[in-house]
Design a protein around this motif. Sequence first.
Motif, PDB file in Angstrom:
ATOM      1  N   CYS A 180       0.817  -1.215   0.000  1.00 42.26           N
ATOM      2  CA  CYS A 180       0.000   0.000   0.000  1.00 42.26           C
ATOM      3  C   CYS A 180       0.852   1.267   0.000  1.00 42.26           C
ATOM      4  N   ALA A 181       1.865   1.306   0.833  1.00 43.79           N
ATOM      5  CA  ALA A 181       2.696   2.505   0.943  1.00 43.79           C
ATOM      6  C   ALA A 181       3.409   2.814  -0.369  1.00 43.79           C
ATOM      7  N   ALA A 182       3.955   1.798  -1.020  1.00 44.46           N
ATOM      8  CA  ALA A 182       4.668   2.018  -2.284  1.00 44.46           C
ATOM      9  C   ALA A 182       3.710   2.476  -3.381  1.00 44.46           C
ATOM     10  N   LEU A 183       2.527   1.855  -3.469  1.00 45.45           N
ATOM     11  CA  LEU A 183       1.570   2.269  -4.487  1.00 45.45           C
ATOM     12  C   LEU A 183       1.056   3.675  -4.198  1.00 45.45           C
ATOM     13  N   PHE A 184       0.836   3.999  -2.941  1.00 44.64           N
ATOM     14  CA  PHE A 184       0.441   5.348  -2.545  1.00 44.64           C
ATOM     15  C   PHE A 184       1.480   6.364  -3.032  1.00 44.64           C
ATOM     16  N   ASP A 185       2.753   6.087  -2.776  1.00 44.10           N
ATOM     17  CA  ASP A 185       3.818   7.001  -3.206  1.00 44.10           C
ATOM     18  C   ASP A 185       3.811   7.186  -4.724  1.00 44.10           C
ATOM     19  N   LYS A 186       3.598   6.096  -5.476  1.00 42.50           N
ATOM     20  CA  LYS A 186       3.559   6.189  -6.936  1.00 42.50           C
ATOM     21  C   LYS A 186       2.375   7.025  -7.412  1.00 42.50           C
ATOM     22  N   THR A 187       1.210   6.859  -6.768  1.00 37.01           N
ATOM     23  CA  THR A 187       0.041   7.624  -7.198  1.00 37.01           C
ATOM     24  C   THR A 187       0.219   9.111  -6.905  1.00 37.01           C
ATOM     25  N   VAL A 188       0.787   9.428  -5.765  1.00 44.13           N
ATOM     26  CA  VAL A 188       1.018  10.836  -5.412  1.00 44.13           C
ATOM     27  C   VAL A 188       2.032  11.458  -6.373  1.00 44.13           C
ATOM     28  N   ALA A 189       3.097  10.719  -6.689  1.00 44.27           N
ATOM     29  CA  ALA A 189       4.097  11.218  -7.642  1.00 44.27           C
ATOM     30  C   ALA A 189       3.489  11.431  -9.025  1.00 44.27           C
ATOM     31  N   ALA A 190       2.451  10.669  -9.357  1.00 43.48           N
ATOM     32  CA  ALA A 190       1.788  10.795 -10.660  1.00 43.48           C
ATOM     33  C   ALA A 190       0.747  11.921 -10.674  1.00 43.48           C
ATOM     34  N   GLY A 191       0.542  12.586  -9.531  1.00 49.00           N
ATOM     35  CA  GLY A 191      -0.372  13.719  -9.492  1.00 49.00           C
ATOM     36  C   GLY A 191      -1.675  13.502  -8.761  1.00 49.00           C
ATOM     37  N   CYS A 192      -1.843  12.345  -8.124  1.00 41.75           N
ATOM     38  CA  CYS A 192      -3.063  12.107  -7.349  1.00 41.75           C
ATOM     39  C   CYS A 192      -3.059  12.985  -6.098  1.00 41.75           C
ATOM     40  N   GLU A 193      -4.246  13.371  -5.678  1.00 39.07           N
ATOM     41  CA  GLU A 193      -4.396  14.170  -4.468  1.00 39.07           C
ATOM     42  C   GLU A 193      -4.530  13.238  -3.268  1.00 39.07           C
ATOM     43  N   VAL A 194      -3.793  13.524  -2.204  1.00 35.77           N
ATOM     44  CA  VAL A 194      -3.844  12.718  -0.982  1.00 35.77           C
ATOM     45  C   VAL A 194      -5.134  13.025  -0.228  1.00 35.77           C
ATOM     46  N   VAL A 195      -5.850  11.980   0.130  1.00 38.23           N
ATOM     47  CA  VAL A 195      -7.013  12.111   0.994  1.00 38.23           C
ATOM     48  C   VAL A 195      -6.666  11.567   2.371  1.00 38.23           C
ATOM     49  N   VAL A 196      -6.110  10.339   2.416  1.00 38.16           N
ATOM     50  CA  VAL A 196      -5.645   9.721   3.660  1.00 38.16           C
ATOM     51  C   VAL A 196      -4.352   8.970   3.350  1.00 38.16           C
ATOM     52  N   ALA A 197      -3.294   9.277   4.089  1.00 31.34           N
ATOM     53  CA  ALA A 197      -2.020   8.574   3.922  1.00 31.34           C
ATOM     54  C   ALA A 197      -2.175   7.130   4.411  1.00 31.34           C
ATOM     55  N   PRO A 198      -1.281   6.232   3.984  1.00 28.83           N
ATOM     56  CA  PRO A 198      -1.390   4.831   4.410  1.00 28.83           C
ATOM     57  C   PRO A 198      -1.438   4.689   5.932  1.00 28.83           C
ATOM     58  N   ALA A 199      -2.389   3.865   6.372  1.00 31.57           N
ATOM     59  CA  ALA A 199      -2.543   3.617   7.808  1.00 31.57           C
ATOM     60  C   ALA A 199      -3.031   2.189   8.012  1.00 31.57           C
ATOM     61  N   ARG A 200      -2.469   1.527   8.989  1.00 35.93           N
ATOM     62  CA  ARG A 200      -2.923   0.174   9.344  1.00 35.93           C
ATOM     63  C   ARG A 200      -4.137   0.331  10.247  1.00 35.93           C
ATOM     64  N   LEU A 201      -5.228  -0.339   9.888  1.00 42.97           N
ATOM     65  CA  LEU A 201      -6.471  -0.207  10.639  1.00 42.97           C
ATOM     66  C   LEU A 201      -6.525  -1.189  11.793  1.00 42.97           C
ATOM     67  N   GLU A 202      -7.095  -0.761  12.901  1.00 42.51           N
ATOM     68  CA  GLU A 202      -7.238  -1.634  14.061  1.00 42.51           C
ATOM     69  C   GLU A 202      -8.401  -2.600  13.876  1.00 42.51           C
ATOM     70  N   ARG A 203      -9.457  -2.158  13.211  1.00 42.20           N
ATOM     71  CA  ARG A 203     -10.665  -2.975  13.082  1.00 42.20           C
ATOM     72  C   ARG A 203     -10.478  -4.158  12.134  1.00 42.20           C
ATOM     73  N   TRP A 204      -9.699  -3.984  11.080  1.00 36.19           N
ATOM     74  CA  TRP A 204      -9.464  -5.039  10.098  1.00 36.19           C
ATOM     75  C   TRP A 204      -7.959  -5.197   9.893  1.00 36.19           C
ATOM     76  N   PRO A 205      -7.503  -6.373   9.474  1.00 37.21           N
ATOM     77  CA  PRO A 205      -6.065  -6.584   9.260  1.00 37.21           C
ATOM     78  C   PRO A 205      -5.625  -6.066   7.889  1.00 37.21           C
ATOM     79  N   VAL A 206      -5.736  -4.743   7.699  1.00 30.35           N
ATOM     80  CA  VAL A 206      -5.395  -4.124   6.421  1.00 30.35           C
ATOM     81  C   VAL A 206      -4.668  -2.804   6.641  1.00 30.35           C
ATOM     82  N   THR A 207      -3.942  -2.398   5.620  1.00 31.59           N
ATOM     83  CA  THR A 207      -3.427  -1.039   5.523  1.00 31.59           C
ATOM     84  C   THR A 207      -4.158  -0.398   4.355  1.00 31.59           C
ATOM     85  N   VAL A 208      -4.650   0.812   4.556  1.00 29.66           N
ATOM     86  CA  VAL A 208      -5.373   1.508   3.492  1.00 29.66           C
ATOM     87  C   VAL A 208      -4.842   2.916   3.323  1.00 29.66           C
TER      88      VAL A 208
END
Length: 139
Positions: A81-109
Motif C-alpha cells: 500500500c505505501a509504495a503504491l500510494f507514493d507512486k500515485t502521489v508522484a503521478a499527481g493524485c491528491e492525498v485524501v488519507v495517507a497509508p494507515a494500518r487499521l485496528e478494526r481489520w487486518p489491512v493497511t489503506v
Amino acid sequence: MVAIIGQFCVNVSDLERSVAFWENVIGIPVVSRTEIETAREAVLQSPHGGGRMQLAQQLAQTGPIDMGSAFWKLYVNTDDCAALFDKTVAAGCEVVVAPARLERWPVTVALVTDLDGYLLELIEYHQDTPAGVPDPKNV
C-alpha cells in the motif's frame, strides 16, 4: 442462476492520460480497446484476476467529469500500500488519507483521488483476504 460482476465502466476526460495512469502507475494493463461513434474506450484487467474496468472518453464531453453522488470509491488491492500510494502521489493524485494500518481489520489503506477526481482506496490485506478476492501477495 449465477451472476458475476464482469466489468464496470467509468467516464474519463482524457483516455490516453487515464490509460497511462492505470498501466504505468497502478500496474493494470489494457486488454482491449474500441472506438464507437460517441466514445473511445479501453478495458483493463490484471493478469492475476479480479474484475475488469472500462475507461470511456465520451467524445461530446468537455471539461471535468461530473462526479454526482452515486459513485463513492474504487478499491485497488495491492501487495504494498505505501509504495503504491507514493507512486500515485508522484503521478499527481491528491492525498485524501495517507497509508494507515487499521485496528478494526487486518489491512493497511490509503485514499487518493485520481486525475479525474475518482476516489481510490488502496488496500493491502495482511491476512484473510476475502474469499474470491485475488491476493496480490500470492502472485
